[in-house]
Scaffold this active site. Sequence first.
Site, PDB file in Angstrom:
ATOM      1  N   ASP A  77      -7.278 -38.430 -83.124  1.00  0.00           N
ATOM      2  CA  ASP A  77      -7.687 -39.409 -84.136  1.00  0.00           C
ATOM      3  C   ASP A  77      -6.882 -39.119 -85.400  1.00  0.00           C
ATOM      4  OD1 ASP A  77      -8.820 -41.003 -86.061  1.00  0.00           O
ATOM      5  OD2 ASP A  77     -10.886 -40.563 -85.498  1.00  0.00           O
ATOM      6  N   TYR A  86      -2.353 -51.233 -97.511  1.00  0.00           N
ATOM      7  CA  TYR A  86      -1.477 -51.310 -96.331  1.00  0.00           C
ATOM      8  C   TYR A  86      -0.015 -51.419 -96.769  1.00  0.00           C
ATOM      9  CZ  TYR A  86       0.339 -53.430 -91.946  1.00  0.00           C
ATOM     10  OH  TYR A  86       1.053 -53.734 -90.806  1.00  0.00           O
ATOM     11  N   GLY A  87       0.246 -52.307 -97.734  1.00  0.00           N
ATOM     12  CA  GLY A  87       1.622 -52.463 -98.225  1.00  0.00           C
ATOM     13  C   GLY A  87       2.156 -51.166 -98.796  1.00  0.00           C
ATOM     14  N   LYS A 127       2.878 -48.691 -95.877  1.00  0.00           N
ATOM     15  CA  LYS A 127       4.092 -49.062 -95.134  1.00  0.00           C
ATOM     16  C   LYS A 127       5.343 -48.859 -96.007  1.00  0.00           C
ATOM     17  CE  LYS A 127       2.362 -50.400 -91.132  1.00  0.00           C
ATOM     18  NZ  LYS A 127       2.563 -49.583 -89.925  1.00  0.00           N
ATOM     19  N   ILE A 184       3.414 -61.031 -85.645  1.00  0.00           N
ATOM     20  CA  ILE A 184       3.608 -60.846 -84.208  1.00  0.00           C
ATOM     21  C   ILE A 184       2.328 -61.256 -83.485  1.00  0.00           C
ATOM     22  CG2 ILE A 184       4.230 -59.157 -82.410  1.00  0.00           C
ATOM     23  CD1 ILE A 184       6.416 -59.670 -84.596  1.00  0.00           C
TER      24      ILE A 184
HETATM   25  N1  LIG Z   1       0.695 -57.386 -85.299  1.00  0.00           N
HETATM   26  C1  LIG Z   1       1.522 -57.718 -86.285  1.00  0.00           C
HETATM   27  O1  LIG Z   1       1.751 -58.903 -86.576  1.00  0.00           O
HETATM   28  C2  LIG Z   1       2.225 -56.636 -87.074  1.00  0.00           C
HETATM   29  C3  LIG Z   1       3.020 -57.002 -88.156  1.00  0.00           C
HETATM   30  C4  LIG Z   1       3.668 -56.025 -88.888  1.00  0.00           C
HETATM   31  C5  LIG Z   1       3.526 -54.686 -88.532  1.00  0.00           C
HETATM   32  N2  LIG Z   1       2.744 -54.344 -87.474  1.00  0.00           N
HETATM   33  C6  LIG Z   1       2.616 -52.921 -87.166  1.00  0.00           C
HETATM   34  O2  LIG Z   1       2.812 -52.707 -85.769  1.00  0.00           O
HETATM   35  C7  LIG Z   1       1.959 -51.660 -85.309  1.00  0.00           C
HETATM   36  C8  LIG Z   1       1.094 -52.157 -84.182  1.00  0.00           C
HETATM   37  O3  LIG Z   1       0.389 -53.264 -84.685  1.00  0.00           O
HETATM   38  P1  LIG Z   1      -0.737 -54.066 -83.879  1.00  0.00           P
HETATM   39  O4  LIG Z   1      -1.037 -55.264 -84.680  1.00  0.00           O
HETATM   40  O5  LIG Z   1      -0.297 -54.250 -82.480  1.00  0.00           O
HETATM   41  O6  LIG Z   1      -1.943 -53.041 -84.049  1.00  0.00           O
HETATM   42  P2  LIG Z   1      -3.270 -52.773 -83.246  1.00  0.00           P
HETATM   43  O7  LIG Z   1      -3.389 -53.612 -82.041  1.00  0.00           O
HETATM   44  O8  LIG Z   1      -4.397 -52.775 -84.223  1.00  0.00           O
HETATM   45  O9  LIG Z   1      -3.001 -51.280 -82.789  1.00  0.00           O
HETATM   46  C9  LIG Z   1      -3.033 -50.262 -83.704  1.00  0.00           C
HETATM   47  C10 LIG Z   1      -2.518 -49.011 -83.034  1.00  0.00           C
HETATM   48  O10 LIG Z   1      -2.703 -47.931 -83.974  1.00  0.00           O
HETATM   49  C11 LIG Z   1      -3.464 -46.919 -83.380  1.00  0.00           C
HETATM   50  N3  LIG Z   1      -4.424 -46.339 -84.284  1.00  0.00           N
HETATM   51  C12 LIG Z   1      -5.180 -46.995 -85.218  1.00  0.00           C
HETATM   52  N4  LIG Z   1      -6.027 -46.118 -85.797  1.00  0.00           N
HETATM   53  C13 LIG Z   1      -5.799 -44.915 -85.204  1.00  0.00           C
HETATM   54  C14 LIG Z   1      -6.377 -43.630 -85.369  1.00  0.00           C
HETATM   55  N5  LIG Z   1      -7.364 -43.395 -86.251  1.00  0.00           N
HETATM   56  N6  LIG Z   1      -5.915 -42.620 -84.601  1.00  0.00           N
HETATM   57  C15 LIG Z   1      -4.931 -42.840 -83.705  1.00  0.00           C
HETATM   58  N7  LIG Z   1      -4.337 -44.029 -83.513  1.00  0.00           N
HETATM   59  C16 LIG Z   1      -4.791 -45.054 -84.249  1.00  0.00           C
HETATM   60  C17 LIG Z   1      -4.240 -47.581 -82.262  1.00  0.00           C
HETATM   61  O11 LIG Z   1      -4.470 -46.591 -81.289  1.00  0.00           O
HETATM   62  P3  LIG Z   1      -5.930 -46.324 -80.661  1.00  0.00           P
HETATM   63  O12 LIG Z   1      -6.168 -47.437 -79.729  1.00  0.00           O
HETATM   64  O13 LIG Z   1      -5.793 -45.024 -80.028  1.00  0.00           O
HETATM   65  O14 LIG Z   1      -6.883 -46.321 -81.809  1.00  0.00           O
HETATM   66  C18 LIG Z   1      -3.308 -48.674 -81.782  1.00  0.00           C
HETATM   67  O15 LIG Z   1      -2.445 -48.205 -80.784  1.00  0.00           O
HETATM   68  C19 LIG Z   1       1.173 -51.188 -86.550  1.00  0.00           C
HETATM   69  O16 LIG Z   1       1.828 -50.112 -87.158  1.00  0.00           O
HETATM   70  C20 LIG Z   1       1.216 -52.407 -87.460  1.00  0.00           C
HETATM   71  O17 LIG Z   1       1.052 -52.055 -88.816  1.00  0.00           O
HETATM   72  C21 LIG Z   1       2.085 -55.295 -86.728  1.00  0.00           C
END
Ligand SMILES: NC(=O)c1ccc[n+]([C@@H]2O[C@H](COP(=O)([O-])OP(=O)(O)OC[C@H]3O[C@@H](n4cnc5c(N)ncnc54)[C@H](OP(=O)(O)O)[C@@H]3O)[C@@H](O)[C@H]2O)c1
Length: 229
Positions: free
Chosen positions: A42, A136-137, A140, A169
């Site tokens: 975690d 968040y901003g 990142k 995305i």
């Molecule tokens: N989706 C978009 O449009 C978008 C846009 C820009 C950037 N991003 C970036 O791309 C990445 C993936 O995005 P997503 O939207 O697909 O996110 P998501 O589905 O919410 O997945 C988040 C990931 O982070 C991990 N995570 C969160 N809290 C955690 C914790 N306490 N300990 C360990 N792992 C943790 C989760 O793992 P667990 O399942 O193990 O908790 C999961 O694999 C992120 O860094 C996000 O900021 C996404």
Amino acid sequence: MVATGLSSAIGQALVARLGQHWTIVALGRTFPGDGVHWLPVDLRKPPAAWLSAVRERLVADYGHVEAFIHLAGVVYSDRTESTTLDEWESTMAVNLASGFHLGAMLSPLLSPGASVVLVGSVDARHASQDGPAAAYGAAKAGLFGLVRHWAAEWGERGIRVNGVAPGAILTGNGPADDKVRERLQSRISLGRLGYPEEVAAVIAFLLSPDASYVTGSWLSVDGGLNIRY
Ligand SMILES: NC(=O)c1ccc[n+]([C@@H]2O[C@H](COP(=O)([O-])OP(=O)(O)OC[C@H]3O[C@@H](n4cnc5c(N)ncnc54)[C@H](OP(=O)(O)O)[C@@H]3O)[C@@H](O)[C@H]2O)c1
């Protein structure tokens, strides 16, 4: 390869793309699927609670590391005034601090020629019209600094460090509201949201020998969203 965030849609696309060629060690709370070696962690917890245990397992089982991808992320779309201390600390811990501590721990284990990829966001440089997310901003944006400093520090060992900045995305965290989605699409040069596979492809490129002369760079994977965000 050591990676966080592999249970996400982008992570799953990455595993599908690279799983046959790489030994993948996933750090996270959720089992990311077959073919991946999972170390439950975690990342919100203080590194003292998990970092040395992860290091011991990596040293004992693998010895060296050829790639590190920090993809874990968490976002709370709150105005600054209503962001709680817990939300701020979680945002910083998962997006930024855990990436820093993992990079520092992994550095001596990284082989010459290893590749590091940190996953940021368009929100690091632009405030969205669709929902404030200052914490968040900020987190990142911190990754932007890490990429450049690590590329400078580790370049002499042949280690490349780059970042990928996704835009909107199509994942579980994509815009749920049709109106938000339409507004977003109207600002994306390519006129559509991105697919997780399109982000995974760019990460895979940065890991590959095709990117052997690329370091300290950020690649936007956003269909042109950052041009008029
Ligand atoms: N989706 C978009 O449009 C978008 C846009 C820009 C950037 N991003 C970036 O791309 C990445 C993936 O995005 P997503 O939207 O697909 O996110 P998501 O589905 O919410 O997945 C988040 C990931 O982070 C991990 N995570 C969160 N809290 C955690 C914790 N306490 N300990 C360990 N792992 C943790 C989760 O793992 P667990 O399942 O193990 O908790 C999961 O694999 C992120 O860094 C996000 O900021 C996404």
